[in-house]
Design a protein around this motif. Structure first.
Motif, PDB file in Angstrom:
ATOM      1  N   ALA A  19      36.194  12.706  15.210  1.00 40.98           N
ATOM      2  CA  ALA A  19      35.185  11.856  14.583  1.00 40.98           C
ATOM      3  C   ALA A  19      33.967  11.702  15.487  1.00 40.98           C
ATOM      4  O   ALA A  19      34.086  11.592  16.704  1.00 40.98           O
ATOM      5  N   ARG A  20      32.786  11.718  14.856  1.00 40.69           N
ATOM      6  CA  ARG A  20      31.522  11.511  15.553  1.00 40.69           C
ATOM      7  C   ARG A  20      30.683  10.569  14.715  1.00 40.69           C
ATOM      8  O   ARG A  20      30.942  10.322  13.542  1.00 40.69           O
ATOM      9  N   GLU A  21      29.613  10.051  15.301  1.00 40.99           N
ATOM     10  CA  GLU A  21      28.699   9.194  14.561  1.00 40.99           C
ATOM     11  C   GLU A  21      27.272   9.527  14.972  1.00 40.99           C
ATOM     12  O   GLU A  21      26.975   9.709  16.151  1.00 40.99           O
ATOM     13  N   LEU A  22      26.400   9.627  14.002  1.00 42.69           N
ATOM     14  CA  LEU A  22      24.978   9.867  14.212  1.00 42.69           C
ATOM     15  C   LEU A  22      24.261   8.548  13.988  1.00 42.69           C
ATOM     16  O   LEU A  22      24.505   7.866  12.983  1.00 42.69           O
ATOM     17  N   GLU A  23      23.392   8.165  14.916  1.00 43.18           N
ATOM     18  CA  GLU A  23      22.646   6.918  14.782  1.00 43.18           C
ATOM     19  C   GLU A  23      21.155   7.193  14.871  1.00 43.18           C
ATOM     20  O   GLU A  23      20.718   7.994  15.696  1.00 43.18           O
ATOM     21  N   VAL A  24      20.388   6.533  14.030  1.00 44.97           N
ATOM     22  CA  VAL A  24      18.931   6.556  14.106  1.00 44.97           C
ATOM     23  C   VAL A  24      18.524   5.234  14.739  1.00 44.97           C
ATOM     24  O   VAL A  24      18.820   4.160  14.206  1.00 44.97           O
ATOM     25  N   ILE A  25      17.863   5.322  15.890  1.00 47.65           N
ATOM     26  CA  ILE A  25      17.483   4.120  16.628  1.00 47.65           C
ATOM     27  C   ILE A  25      15.974   3.946  16.537  1.00 47.65           C
ATOM     28  O   ILE A  25      15.222   4.853  16.883  1.00 47.65           O
ATOM     29  N   VAL A  26      15.542   2.770  16.055  1.00 42.12           N
ATOM     30  CA  VAL A  26      14.129   2.443  15.918  1.00 42.12           C
ATOM     31  C   VAL A  26      13.856   1.197  16.730  1.00 42.12           C
ATOM     32  O   VAL A  26      14.507   0.172  16.521  1.00 42.12           O
ATOM     33  N   ASN A  27      12.932   1.297  17.651  1.00 39.17           N
ATOM     34  CA  ASN A  27      12.581   0.168  18.524  1.00 39.17           C
ATOM     35  C   ASN A  27      13.816  -0.407  19.219  1.00 39.17           C
ATOM     36  O   ASN A  27      13.976  -1.618  19.346  1.00 39.17           O
ATOM     37  N   GLY A  28      14.714   0.463  19.644  1.00 39.98           N
ATOM     38  CA  GLY A  28      15.882   0.037  20.393  1.00 39.98           C
ATOM     39  C   GLY A  28      17.029  -0.502  19.558  1.00 39.98           C
ATOM     40  O   GLY A  28      18.028  -0.946  20.103  1.00 39.98           O
ATOM     41  N   ARG A  29      16.897  -0.466  18.238  1.00 34.08           N
ATOM     42  CA  ARG A  29      17.949  -0.974  17.350  1.00 34.08           C
ATOM     43  C   ARG A  29      18.404   0.109  16.394  1.00 34.08           C
ATOM     44  O   ARG A  29      17.592   0.908  15.918  1.00 34.08           O
ATOM     45  N   VAL A  30      19.684   0.119  16.075  1.00 34.12           N
ATOM     46  CA  VAL A  30      20.232   1.101  15.140  1.00 34.12           C
ATOM     47  C   VAL A  30      19.716   0.774  13.739  1.00 34.12           C
ATOM     48  O   VAL A  30      19.990  -0.301  13.212  1.00 34.12           O
ATOM     49  N   ALA A  31      18.944   1.712  13.157  1.00 32.71           N
ATOM     50  CA  ALA A  31      18.385   1.507  11.822  1.00 32.71           C
ATOM     51  C   ALA A  31      19.248   2.149  10.747  1.00 32.71           C
ATOM     52  O   ALA A  31      19.228   1.725   9.599  1.00 32.71           O
ATOM     53  N   ALA A  32      19.996   3.189  11.108  1.00 30.60           N
ATOM     54  CA  ALA A  32      20.878   3.872  10.158  1.00 30.60           C
ATOM     55  C   ALA A  32      21.936   4.618  10.945  1.00 30.60           C
ATOM     56  O   ALA A  32      21.727   4.969  12.105  1.00 30.60           O
ATOM     57  N   SER A  33      23.084   4.837  10.317  1.00 30.52           N
ATOM     58  CA  SER A  33      24.141   5.605  10.974  1.00 30.52           C
ATOM     59  C   SER A  33      24.940   6.360   9.915  1.00 30.52           C
ATOM     60  O   SER A  33      24.944   5.987   8.745  1.00 30.52           O
ATOM     61  N   ALA A  34      25.579   7.433  10.358  1.00 30.86           N
ATOM     62  CA  ALA A  34      26.420   8.234   9.461  1.00 30.86           C
ATOM     63  C   ALA A  34      27.559   8.815  10.275  1.00 30.86           C
ATOM     64  O   ALA A  34      27.351   9.321  11.385  1.00 30.86           O
ATOM     65  N   ALA A  35      28.760   8.723   9.749  1.00 38.25           N
ATOM     66  CA  ALA A  35      29.929   9.279  10.419  1.00 38.25           C
ATOM     67  C   ALA A  35      30.178  10.696   9.914  1.00 38.25           C
ATOM     68  O   ALA A  35      29.882  11.007   8.763  1.00 38.25           O
ATOM     69  N   PHE A  36      30.691  11.569  10.783  1.00 37.31           N
ATOM     70  CA  PHE A  36      31.088  12.911  10.392  1.00 37.31           C
ATOM     71  C   PHE A  36      32.231  13.364  11.269  1.00 37.31           C
ATOM     72  O   PHE A  36      32.502  12.740  12.317  1.00 37.31           O
ATOM     73  N   THR A  37      32.909  14.417  10.875  1.00 37.51           N
ATOM     74  CA  THR A  37      34.041  14.944  11.644  1.00 37.51           C
ATOM     75  C   THR A  37      33.702  16.352  12.124  1.00 37.51           C
ATOM     76  O   THR A  37      33.344  17.221  11.326  1.00 37.51           O
ATOM     77  N   LEU A  38      33.796  16.569  13.417  1.00 36.21           N
ATOM     78  CA  LEU A  38      33.609  17.881  14.007  1.00 36.21           C
ATOM     79  C   LEU A  38      34.933  18.617  13.920  1.00 36.21           C
ATOM     80  O   LEU A  38      35.956  18.110  14.386  1.00 36.21           O
ATOM     81  N   VAL A  39      34.936  19.782  13.283  1.00 38.26           N
ATOM     82  CA  VAL A  39      36.166  20.560  13.100  1.00 38.26           C
ATOM     83  C   VAL A  39      36.144  21.786  13.996  1.00 38.26           C
ATOM     84  O   VAL A  39      35.076  22.302  14.354  1.00 38.26           O
ATOM     85  N   ALA A  40      37.319  22.254  14.359  1.00 36.74           N
ATOM     86  CA  ALA A  40      37.446  23.447  15.192  1.00 36.74           C
ATOM     87  C   ALA A  40      36.980  24.676  14.405  1.00 36.74           C
ATOM     88  O   ALA A  40      37.190  24.742  13.197  1.00 36.74           O
ATOM     89  N   PRO A  41      36.335  25.635  15.067  1.00 32.50           N
ATOM     90  CA  PRO A  41      35.859  26.837  14.373  1.00 32.50           C
ATOM     91  C   PRO A  41      37.007  27.689  13.867  1.00 32.50           C
ATOM     92  O   PRO A  41      38.086  27.646  14.314  1.00 32.50           O
TER      93      PRO A  41
END
Length: 58
Positions: A36-58
């Protein structure tokens, strides 16, 4: 953790669209285990949006 990009708005209230891709292909300098991983968009030092995703083995 990866810092993918940094943008500055030309003026207060300005809007823009950002697109970025990042490869997690295997390289000798890092080892990213699947899971599991999470992507965060940070605006002015605060998390404005986030999305979780799963990194899978090739």
């Amino acid at each position: 953790m990866f810092h993918l990009a940094q943008r500055e708005a030309a003026e207060a209230g300005a809007t823009f669209t950002a697109r970025k891709s990042h490869s997690f292909r295997p390289v000798t300098t890092r080892d990213e285990p699947p899971g599991a991983r999470e992507l965060e968009v940070i605006v002015n030092g605060r998390v404005a949006a986030s999305a979780a995703f799963t990194l899978v083995a090739p």
